[in-house]
Scaffold this motif. Structure first.
Motif, PDB file in Angstrom:
ATOM      1  N   PHE A 260      27.509 -41.105  59.164  1.00  0.00           N
ATOM      2  CA  PHE A 260      26.233 -40.552  58.708  1.00  0.00           C
ATOM      3  C   PHE A 260      25.597 -41.454  57.663  1.00  0.00           C
ATOM      4  O   PHE A 260      26.255 -42.294  57.037  1.00  0.00           O
ATOM      5  CB  PHE A 260      26.435 -39.131  58.133  1.00  0.00           C
ATOM      6  CG  PHE A 260      27.202 -39.086  56.837  1.00  0.00           C
ATOM      7  CD1 PHE A 260      26.571 -39.253  55.608  1.00  0.00           C
ATOM      8  CD2 PHE A 260      28.569 -38.869  56.840  1.00  0.00           C
ATOM      9  CE1 PHE A 260      27.278 -39.219  54.425  1.00  0.00           C
ATOM     10  CE2 PHE A 260      29.291 -38.823  55.655  1.00  0.00           C
ATOM     11  CZ  PHE A 260      28.636 -39.004  54.437  1.00  0.00           C
ATOM     12  N   LEU A 261      24.298 -41.263  57.501  1.00  0.00           N
ATOM     13  CA  LEU A 261      23.544 -41.891  56.419  1.00  0.00           C
ATOM     14  C   LEU A 261      22.690 -40.797  55.807  1.00  0.00           C
ATOM     15  O   LEU A 261      21.965 -40.089  56.509  1.00  0.00           O
ATOM     16  CB  LEU A 261      22.646 -43.017  56.943  1.00  0.00           C
ATOM     17  CG  LEU A 261      21.792 -43.719  55.879  1.00  0.00           C
ATOM     18  CD1 LEU A 261      22.667 -44.586  54.984  1.00  0.00           C
ATOM     19  CD2 LEU A 261      20.697 -44.566  56.525  1.00  0.00           C
ATOM     20  N   CYS A 262      22.803 -40.619  54.509  1.00  0.00           N
ATOM     21  CA  CYS A 262      22.039 -39.547  53.875  1.00  0.00           C
ATOM     22  C   CYS A 262      21.312 -40.063  52.645  1.00  0.00           C
ATOM     23  O   CYS A 262      21.743 -41.012  51.994  1.00  0.00           O
ATOM     24  CB  CYS A 262      22.929 -38.354  53.529  1.00  0.00           C
ATOM     25  SG  CYS A 262      23.923 -38.538  52.050  1.00  0.00           S
ATOM     26  N   TRP A 263      20.198 -39.410  52.386  1.00  0.00           N
ATOM     27  CA  TRP A 263      19.375 -39.718  51.211  1.00  0.00           C
ATOM     28  C   TRP A 263      19.727 -38.720  50.122  1.00  0.00           C
ATOM     29  O   TRP A 263      19.670 -37.516  50.323  1.00  0.00           O
ATOM     30  CB  TRP A 263      17.896 -39.625  51.568  1.00  0.00           C
ATOM     31  CG  TRP A 263      16.984 -39.537  50.375  1.00  0.00           C
ATOM     32  CD1 TRP A 263      16.992 -40.330  49.274  1.00  0.00           C
ATOM     33  CD2 TRP A 263      15.936 -38.586  50.179  1.00  0.00           C
ATOM     34  NE1 TRP A 263      16.011 -39.947  48.397  1.00  0.00           N
ATOM     35  CE2 TRP A 263      15.339 -38.867  48.916  1.00  0.00           C
ATOM     36  CE3 TRP A 263      15.428 -37.538  50.927  1.00  0.00           C
ATOM     37  CZ2 TRP A 263      14.283 -38.126  48.408  1.00  0.00           C
ATOM     38  CZ3 TRP A 263      14.386 -36.810  50.412  1.00  0.00           C
ATOM     39  CH2 TRP A 263      13.812 -37.105  49.169  1.00  0.00           C
ATOM     40  N   ARG A 264      20.117 -39.234  48.969  1.00  0.00           N
ATOM     41  CA  ARG A 264      20.463 -38.369  47.856  1.00  0.00           C
ATOM     42  C   ARG A 264      19.277 -38.242  46.913  1.00  0.00           C
ATOM     43  O   ARG A 264      18.671 -39.229  46.510  1.00  0.00           O
ATOM     44  CB  ARG A 264      21.668 -38.920  47.093  1.00  0.00           C
ATOM     45  CG  ARG A 264      22.101 -37.982  45.973  1.00  0.00           C
ATOM     46  CD  ARG A 264      23.303 -38.493  45.223  1.00  0.00           C
ATOM     47  NE  ARG A 264      23.629 -37.593  44.123  1.00  0.00           N
ATOM     48  CZ  ARG A 264      24.487 -37.872  43.171  1.00  0.00           C
ATOM     49  NH1 ARG A 264      25.138 -39.017  43.186  1.00  0.00           N
ATOM     50  NH2 ARG A 264      24.719 -37.013  42.206  1.00  0.00           N
ATOM     51  N   SER A 265      18.957 -37.007  46.552  1.00  0.00           N
ATOM     52  CA  SER A 265      17.827 -36.731  45.672  1.00  0.00           C
ATOM     53  C   SER A 265      18.272 -35.767  44.584  1.00  0.00           C
ATOM     54  O   SER A 265      18.462 -34.577  44.833  1.00  0.00           O
ATOM     55  CB  SER A 265      16.664 -36.137  46.463  1.00  0.00           C
ATOM     56  OG  SER A 265      15.599 -35.776  45.611  1.00  0.00           O
ATOM     57  N   GLY A 266      18.453 -36.285  43.367  1.00  0.00           N
ATOM     58  CA  GLY A 266      18.839 -35.444  42.236  1.00  0.00           C
ATOM     59  C   GLY A 266      20.175 -34.766  42.475  1.00  0.00           C
ATOM     60  O   GLY A 266      21.162 -35.394  42.843  1.00  0.00           O
TER      61      GLY A 266
END
Length: 449
Positions: A260-266
């Motif tokens: 997987f590839l995920c975008w982390r936000s806060g």
């Protein structure tokens, strides 16, 4: 039925209470047994079977320290007049009636009846993470336990360290690098550990406190490795609104796992995520597209329409139990697209007046511009000299013919008079008086020139 059972227990000498305990195969339970403070010095025991045939599983006279016997452990807390029994690695065959009691000589023992029921459950065994990365551990529980308090801790020498409880729903509870979140709508407890290092390896426990009488738990081993295959962090750059390509290696042991590839936000660990389950097949079209080449142990992909907010991504793997190991951090430097002074000045000049073709071309240096203009002027000059030289040769060769023509043509006929002098002014006059006679091939050549 419940009233009759309570009445029967009250009639049996020594029975203090009766509790029902539910555990899950592969996990464990912790049972709390109370006794009269006058018996703190007496032996404590935990036995299995009906009272008349009860077989001791563990028995001790030691105080305020853990005592072990196979899968059973006992701790007698004399200050609280409570002793605790723990059973690990539960099996469905463990379902039975137990008694935790106080050994009293010359008198009926004081005890608590425990009805244990073990049901099948899937337990966490080993979770693998990587130094410098992060990890998410998922623990599923039955919905009947959604309002019960949960604990997460690292165990060592029968003690829990770094205890975090999730007593509030829909909130992350954080303690330094450790965080827990209880998603009660999904019956899922999530544990997040960031910035892993090899010292984080060890035994951990997730506990669900059902009541003051008992709790059940799941123990697992966390294995943190420093694998040479994979970089811990990579940095890329992209223009706002553009796209960027990524490439992440992963260990051989995860070849069959979901990538997987995920975008982390806060605080949101994966605000946006895309995964790929098959080798050498692209994930569905979207903002993030991935491709898993299992022969090369390489996850590649592209991220489109990046913005300044999309600056931190993570490449990782997901086990069949849903645990996620974040291996490589991907930092993207997103730059805004700004117009340069040269392009803005060209735009303004084009809007006001028609610019020469050279100013609308690609940017050039001052020296190259001078050279280009010089070459053009040289070519034009050479062409003019060649034309004039050709005209002069024509005139010399046709000098006699010109004389005869002049004698037969008069102004009264409105015919043109031909004068071929090698002089710019005369040549210009001649051009204005080109003949219209199509039979004169020489005159046609001059007209074409």
């Amino acid at each position: 039925m419940k009233i009759i059972l309570t009445f029967t227990l009250m009639m049996i000498p020594g029975v203090v209470s009766s509790i029902s305990v539910t555990g899950y195969s592969g996990g464990g339970v912790t049972i709390t047994c109370k006794y009269d403070k006058g018996y703190t010095a007496n032996k404590k025991y935990f036995c299995k079977g009906q009272w008349s045939e009860c077989t001791d599983q563990i028995k001790t006279d030691k105080k305020n320290k853990w005592v072990h016997s196979g899968r059973f452990s006992l701790y007698d807390n004399t200050r609280s007049a409570v002793f605790t029994v723990t059973i690990r690695d539960l099996r469905e065959l463990d379902s039975d009636t137990y008694y935790c009691g106080t050994d009293i000589s010359a008198k009926k023992d004081s005890y608590t009846e425990v009805n244990l029921k073990v049901i099948r459950g899937q337990q966490i065994r080993t979770v693998r993470g990587y130094s410098g990365g992060n990890i998410i551990i998922n623990y599923k529980y039955e919905m009947k336990h959604k309002n019960h308090e949960k604990y997460f801790c690292k165990t060592a020498a029968d003690q829990c360290f770094t205890v975090i409880n999730s007593n509030r729903a829909a909130e992350w509870k954080q303690d330094r690098r450790f965080s827990v979140h209880d998603d009660r709508s999904a019956g899922l407890l999530r544990v997040f550990i960031r910035e892993l290092n090899e010292n984080d390896s060890g035994e951990y426990k997730i506990t669900v406190k059902v009541s003051e009488d008992y709790s059940f738990f799941s123990e697992f081993n966390l294995d943190i490795r420093d694998d040479d295959c994979c970089v811990k962090s990579i940095s890329l750059s992209a223009a706002a609104g553009g796209s960027v390509n990524i490439s992440c290696k992963y260990p051989q042991s995860h070849i069959s796992d979901v990538k997987f590839l995920c975008w982390r936000s806060g605080a949101d660990l994966c605000a946006e995520e895309t995964s790929v389950k098959e080798s050498r097949r692209w994930s569905p079209e979207g903002k993030i597209q991935l491709y898993d080449d299992r022969e090369e142990l390489l996850l590649t992909g592209s991220i489109s329409h990046v913005t300044e907010q999309h600056s931190e991504y993570w490449c990782g793997v997901q086990s069949d139990q849903g645990h996620k190991s974040f291996i490589t951090r991907v930092l993207i430097d997103v730059t805004e697209i700004t117009s340069t002074p040269s392009s803005s000045s060209s735009s303004s000049s084009l809007s006001s007046v028609e610019s020469p073709a050279i100013t609308s071309a690609s940017p050039v240096t001052g020296s190259s511009l001078v050279v280009s203009v010089s070459v053009v002027l040289l070519l034009i000059s050479t062409g003019l000299v060649f034309m004039i030289w050709t005209l002069c040769r024509r005139r010399r060769s046709n000098n006699t013919d010109s004389s005869s023509k002049t004698s037969h043509v008069t102004p009264a006929n409105n015919e043109a008079v031909y004068h071929y002098d090698c002089n710019y002014e005369e040549a210009e006059d001649t051009y204005r008086q080109l003949p219209t006679n199509t039979s004169d091939s020489s005159d046609n050549i001059y007209a074409n020139v």
